[in-house]
Structure formats: C-alpha cells, structure tokens
Write a protein that holds these residues in place. Structure first.
Motif, PDB file in Angstrom:
ATOM      1  N   ARG A 461       2.295   7.398   6.850  1.00  0.00           N
ATOM      2  CA  ARG A 461       1.567   7.183   5.598  1.00  0.00           C
ATOM      3  C   ARG A 461       2.346   7.474   4.390  1.00  0.00           C
ATOM      4  O   ARG A 461       2.381   6.635   3.550  1.00  0.00           O
ATOM      5  CB  ARG A 461       0.441   8.360   5.609  1.00  0.00           C
ATOM      6  N   ALA A 462       3.538   8.404   4.546  1.00  0.00           N
ATOM      7  CA  ALA A 462       4.176   8.784   3.523  1.00  0.00           C
ATOM      8  C   ALA A 462       5.148   7.507   3.085  1.00  0.00           C
ATOM      9  O   ALA A 462       5.695   7.519   1.974  1.00  0.00           O
ATOM     10  CB  ALA A 462       5.003  10.129   3.756  1.00  0.00           C
ATOM     11  N   PRO A 466       2.065   1.679  -1.721  1.00  0.00           N
ATOM     12  CA  PRO A 466       0.820   1.631  -2.148  1.00  0.00           C
ATOM     13  C   PRO A 466       0.042   0.745  -1.524  1.00  0.00           C
ATOM     14  O   PRO A 466      -1.507   0.823  -1.153  1.00  0.00           O
ATOM     15  CB  PRO A 466       0.933   0.918  -3.592  1.00  0.00           C
ATOM     16  N   LEU A 467       0.594  -0.304  -0.565  1.00  0.00           N
ATOM     17  CA  LEU A 467      -0.225  -1.071   0.404  1.00  0.00           C
ATOM     18  C   LEU A 467      -0.390  -0.227   1.472  1.00  0.00           C
ATOM     19  O   LEU A 467       0.645  -0.092   2.299  1.00  0.00           O
ATOM     20  CB  LEU A 467       0.546  -2.373   0.808  1.00  0.00           C
ATOM     21  N   GLU A 489      -7.177  10.367  14.564  1.00  0.00           N
ATOM     22  CA  GLU A 489      -6.490  10.502  13.175  1.00  0.00           C
ATOM     23  C   GLU A 489      -6.531   9.341  12.245  1.00  0.00           C
ATOM     24  O   GLU A 489      -6.720   9.412  11.120  1.00  0.00           O
ATOM     25  CB  GLU A 489      -4.985  10.920  13.630  1.00  0.00           C
ATOM     26  N   ALA A 490      -6.356   8.219  12.953  1.00  0.00           N
ATOM     27  CA  ALA A 490      -6.382   7.018  12.336  1.00  0.00           C
ATOM     28  C   ALA A 490      -7.605   6.753  11.682  1.00  0.00           C
ATOM     29  O   ALA A 490      -7.805   6.093  10.585  1.00  0.00           O
ATOM     30  CB  ALA A 490      -6.056   5.894  13.008  1.00  0.00           C
ATOM     31  N   TYR A 495      -5.997   4.150   5.554  1.00  0.00           N
ATOM     32  CA  TYR A 495      -4.972   3.248   5.748  1.00  0.00           C
ATOM     33  C   TYR A 495      -5.341   2.018   6.921  1.00  0.00           C
ATOM     34  O   TYR A 495      -6.242   2.505   7.384  1.00  0.00           O
ATOM     35  CB  TYR A 495      -3.796   4.088   6.405  1.00  0.00           C
ATOM     36  N   GLN A 496      -4.844   1.185   6.586  1.00  0.00           N
ATOM     37  CA  GLN A 496      -5.070  -0.227   7.540  1.00  0.00           C
ATOM     38  C   GLN A 496      -3.830  -0.072   8.793  1.00  0.00           C
ATOM     39  O   GLN A 496      -2.808   0.043   8.487  1.00  0.00           O
ATOM     40  CB  GLN A 496      -5.112  -1.547   6.799  1.00  0.00           C
ATOM     41  N   TYR A 497      -4.405  -0.141  10.033  1.00  0.00           N
ATOM     42  CA  TYR A 497      -3.409  -0.336  11.197  1.00  0.00           C
ATOM     43  C   TYR A 497      -3.297  -1.469  11.826  1.00  0.00           C
ATOM     44  O   TYR A 497      -4.515  -1.972  12.129  1.00  0.00           O
ATOM     45  CB  TYR A 497      -4.138   0.770  12.177  1.00  0.00           C
TER      46      TYR A 497
END
Length: 516
Positions: A461-462, A466-467, A489-490, A495-497
C-alpha cells in the motif's frame, strides 16, 4: 483511483481480452495460460516498462493497451515492433500533455509482490524495509557525532553505516583500549606481588645505614670473618643445599608466573580467533545466498528454452492465415473509425486554437522553485536541533575508553533517533536497541503469520501511489490459512487487487465477490 476497464490486444500471448475489474480480481488458469501476462500488460500500460524483450504478440505488427480509471482518465498505449510506441492520456475528454509524467505520478512500483515478501527470509525482508526509509549519514554528521570520519561506505543505508560503527569499528577500538588498560593493571599487580608488604621506597632511599655502622663493622671485620669462615667450612654441605633450595624455589616461582602469562596469552588468542571465525561464517552465509540466486537464474533459462521449443512445434502458417483474415476485417473497421476520429480531432484542434488565442500562458517555474526551496530549508530544522544536542554531549567525553564506549552506545541509538524525524511508510515500523528493524516493537522473525501478511500488504500500500493498485503473483504458493488472512486484510482497505494463481484449465479473470 481504481481501474474501471482493461482492454488488451496482441500483447505477449494474449490476442484479445477485456476485463471490467472489481476490488479483488483473481486471475486463474493452468501454466503458460497468460496469468502473469495480464499483470505485465497493466504494468506496461501504466508505467511503460516490460520484463520481456518481445512484448508484441507473435505475428502482429502492433499491440494496444487501454485502461480506463474511475476518475475519468483513459490511457491508450500502442506498442510497435519498430519503436517504443505511443501513449495518449485523456482526462474527462481533455488530452493531457506529458502523459508519461502524469502516469508516473499516480503509480508506484510494480516490483513489490506481497507473496514474495512473505516467503523471504527475515534478513531479506529487513533489506526491503530499509529501502523504504530514506535515511543517510554524511561526513558532516560523522564529524559532529564522533569527531572523526571513520573508514565506512557512506553510500550504504544509515542503519548499515551506524551498525558497522557500533559493532565493529568503535567496538574493536574500545576493546583494544580496554585491553591496554587491563594489560597495564596486570603488570602493576605482578610487580607489587614481588615487593614486601607496606614497602616505602622514599623512606629507604633517605636512610644511609652504612655511615652509622662503618666504624663498628671495621673493628669486628677480622673477628667476624674468622668466625664466619669456620662456620662456613663446617656447614658447607648444608649451605650448598640451602643455596640449591633457594634457587629451586625461584625457578618454581618463575615457572608459575610463566604459566599465568601463558594462560592469559592463550585466552586472548582464543578470543581473537573466535571473532575471526564469526567473520568467516558471515562470508559463508553470503556465499550460500549467491549460490541460490544462480540456481534460480538457471531454472529461468531452462523455462525460457522450453517456451522456444513449444512455439517451434505450432502450426504457424495456418495460424498466420487466420490472423490475416481477422486483420482484413479489423482494417475495414479501423478505416471507418479513423474517419470519425479525424473529424473529432479536427474539432478539438479548432477548440484548442481558440483557447490559445483567448488565454495567456503562466510561467509556473518560479513558483515551483520557491516551494522546493522552502521544503528544503524546513527539512534542515531537525538536523540543526540534533546537531546542537550532539555538540553538548561530546563535551563530556574525555577518557579514551569511556569516550569510545559512549560512541558505541551513540551509534546504536542513532537509527531510532533518525527514524523519529521521518514519515514512516509502514505503521509500527521501528528500530530496537540492537539496531534491528521491528514492527510494533517485535523483530521481523518473531511476527505471526497474520502479522507477516499485514506487513507485506502495508508495504504494498505504501508503494502503490495514488492509484491504489496492488498486483500479486503466485498466490497459490500460500497455504489456506495464509490465503484467508490475506483476503481478510485486503477486503477491508480501499485498494484494488489483481491476483494470479495456478489452477487447471484456460485463463479466467473473476472478482472475488463473483467467486464467493
């Protein structure tokens, strides 16, 4: 920002694929079905990087990638065999200038795979975490902290530099200084043991006894000498034995002292050899890591050769004929679209010319320079405060052994102090008193399975930008418990995975919601 639509044409092994992704997208299928190719296409579309020498699908002259984001941005990238291709980025109908710069500003790195991180050794995980912490040590810092610039590679990370100073450079100098003090103390103790108790050398230096007894001794000299001569003759054997015993005792004392010194010398030699053995073991561990990397590369070469052999066995002529027919149909549609797009483009050109005519360009360079200068100046505040404190601390360090001991402790504390002035990319990240990276005060090797997975996702994530996009390859290598923790967690973040896993059958792209 999230990816709303992805279209791939003639890239890698994919002829045509359209995906309308959700939050968690599972890319499954058998080996060599194109799972990883989808991740590489996303990376190419957004970051213009590729992992393979040939990106366009075999038999094609051009590949295209289209990505639509949920904020109205559209990325259309064309890849040609002859050059690097082109990219067009449109935001809510307006074409963006310098599209590559804009894309690089919204995406992070694609090289971090949470699954790979979970399966790495704690030493490798530590190196990754260190790479996320922008810490360095300069010559000026070393001069202010220690009063000298030790022979250390300052291109290394600050933690590595300070660890070497604490555990090797200053530690060895402190041991040497303490050893010299101890050696001197031992010599003094040995000399005192040979003197009478309470011996006062100044008192005896000022007394001249011979002057007081000179006359008496001279008068008795002859008589005493005669008497002593008689006794000497009569006690000859006894005296000889006494002499022999006396020097035998001295020899014994000398031997005992020698054994003590030999023992001390052996102990010092053993300590030195232990340190050298520890260094050798460290070098051997590094050799093992390099040998493993070589084996991995050879396996990749073998897989690449197998791909070449598989391709040579295909019925290429028939395939090319089919592709030609498809191309003819596509060309007709392209010509129609071309006319429409040219007309639309001409309208945009006219609108752009009118806008340029009615608007004046503003030079933003001076504004940017002013902002950058302010940021640079403010960044020096913590360093200036720290410098003042260090100058006061150094005034109290006087004795050589004590001063070196203070340097060891100072170098051990510095990483944690420097870390306080840095915006950390991962929550709970720290450095303990042993100069080891910690998560919530726990060493990495002591983290539970869930903590390891959470850490891997925090890093992803870090570094995503921005996307909020995270790509995960080889998901099948996790066990069922790890997969469940990963999904838990996801599912609870924004966020998109895109996740690949090896299964049977053809390539399939599904959202986790659809699978559930």
């Amino acid at each position: 920002m999230k990816i709303k639509r992805l279209v791939i044409n003639n890239c890698l092994g994919i002829k045509e694929l359209q995906v309308n992704p959700g939050k968690i997208n599972i890319i499954s299928g058998g080996n060599e079905k194109g799972k990883t190719s989808i991740l590489e296409c996303i990376e190419k579309a957004l970051n213009n990087t590729e992992r393979r020498a040939k990106f366009i699908r075999d038999g094609e002259e051009e590949g295209t990638l289209f990505v639509e984001l949920d904020n109205g941005m559209e990325i259309n990238r064309k890849i040609n065999a002859a050059d690097d291709g082109t990219v067009k980025v449109v935001q809510n109908g307006s074409t963006i200038k310098k599209p590559e710069t804009v894309l690089k500003s919204i995406v992070g790195g694609f090289n971090f795979n949470p699954v790979d991180f979970i399966q790495k050794k704690d030493k490798e995980q530590t190196e990754i975490l260190l790479s996320l912490i922008p810490m360095c040590v300069t010559k000026d810092m070393l001069l202010e902290w220690f009063g000298e610039v030790p022979p250390v590679d300052l291109t290394q990370h600050a933690v590595k530099v300070l660890e070497y100073l604490a555990e090797k450079y200053f530690y060895d100098k402190r041991a040497l200084a303490n050893g010299k003090v101890k050696e001197c103390e031992n010599e003094i103790t040995c000399i005192r043991a040979q003197l009478p108790d309470n011996y006062n050398v100044d008192y005896w230096r000022n007394i001249v006894i011979a002057d007081k007894w000179r006359l008496v001794d001279k008068a008795k000299e002859v008589n005493n000498r005669i008497e002593e001569s008689k006794k000497l003759i009569s006690n000859k054997e006894v005296e000889l034995q006494n002499i022999s015993n006396k020097y035998s005792l001295k020899i014994k004392e000398a031997d005992e002292q020698l054994q003590v010194k030999i023992k001390n010398a052996n102990e010092q030699a053993d300590n030195w050899k232990d340190k050298i053995k520890a260094e050798i073991q460290g070098y051997e561990d590094e050799i093992k890591d390099l040998e493993k990397q070589i084996l991995d590369l050879r396996e990749k070469i073998k897989l690449a050769q197998q791909k070449i052999e598989g391709f040579e066995q295909n019925n290429l002529p028939a395939k090319l004929e089919s592709l030609k027919n498809e191309r003819d149909i596509a060309v007709k549609a392209i010509d129609e679209n071309k006319t429409t797009e040219i007309n639309t483009f001409n309208d945009k050109i006219a609108a752009a010319e009118e806008f340029i005519k009615n608007n004046k360009v503003t030079d933003i360079k001076p504004l940017e320079q002013d902002a950058e200068t302010a940021e640079k100046m403010k960044a020096y505040i913590p360093l200036a405060d720290n410098l003042k404190q260090l100058e006061n601390d150094l005034l109290d360090r006087q004795a050589a052994a004590k001063r070196l001991d203070g340097f060891v402790e100072l170098a051990r504390k510095k990483p944690a102090e420097l870390l306080k002035g840095i915006r950390l990319p991962v929550k709970g990240l720290g450095i303990n008193k042993d100069m080891k990276i910690t998560i919530n005060k726990l060493p990495i090797k002591n983290l539970s399975t869930s903590q390891q997975i959470k850490l891997a996702l925090d890093i992803a994530r870090a570094t995503s930008g921005p996307l909020h996009l995270i790509c995960v390859d080889r998901f099948e290598s996790l066990d069922n418990e790890q997969k469940k923790i990963f999904f838990d967690e996801a599912e609870n973040d924004d966020y998109q995975y895109f996740i690949t896993k090896v299964t049977g059958g053809d390539l399939k792209v599904e959202t986790k919601e659809a699978i559930n």
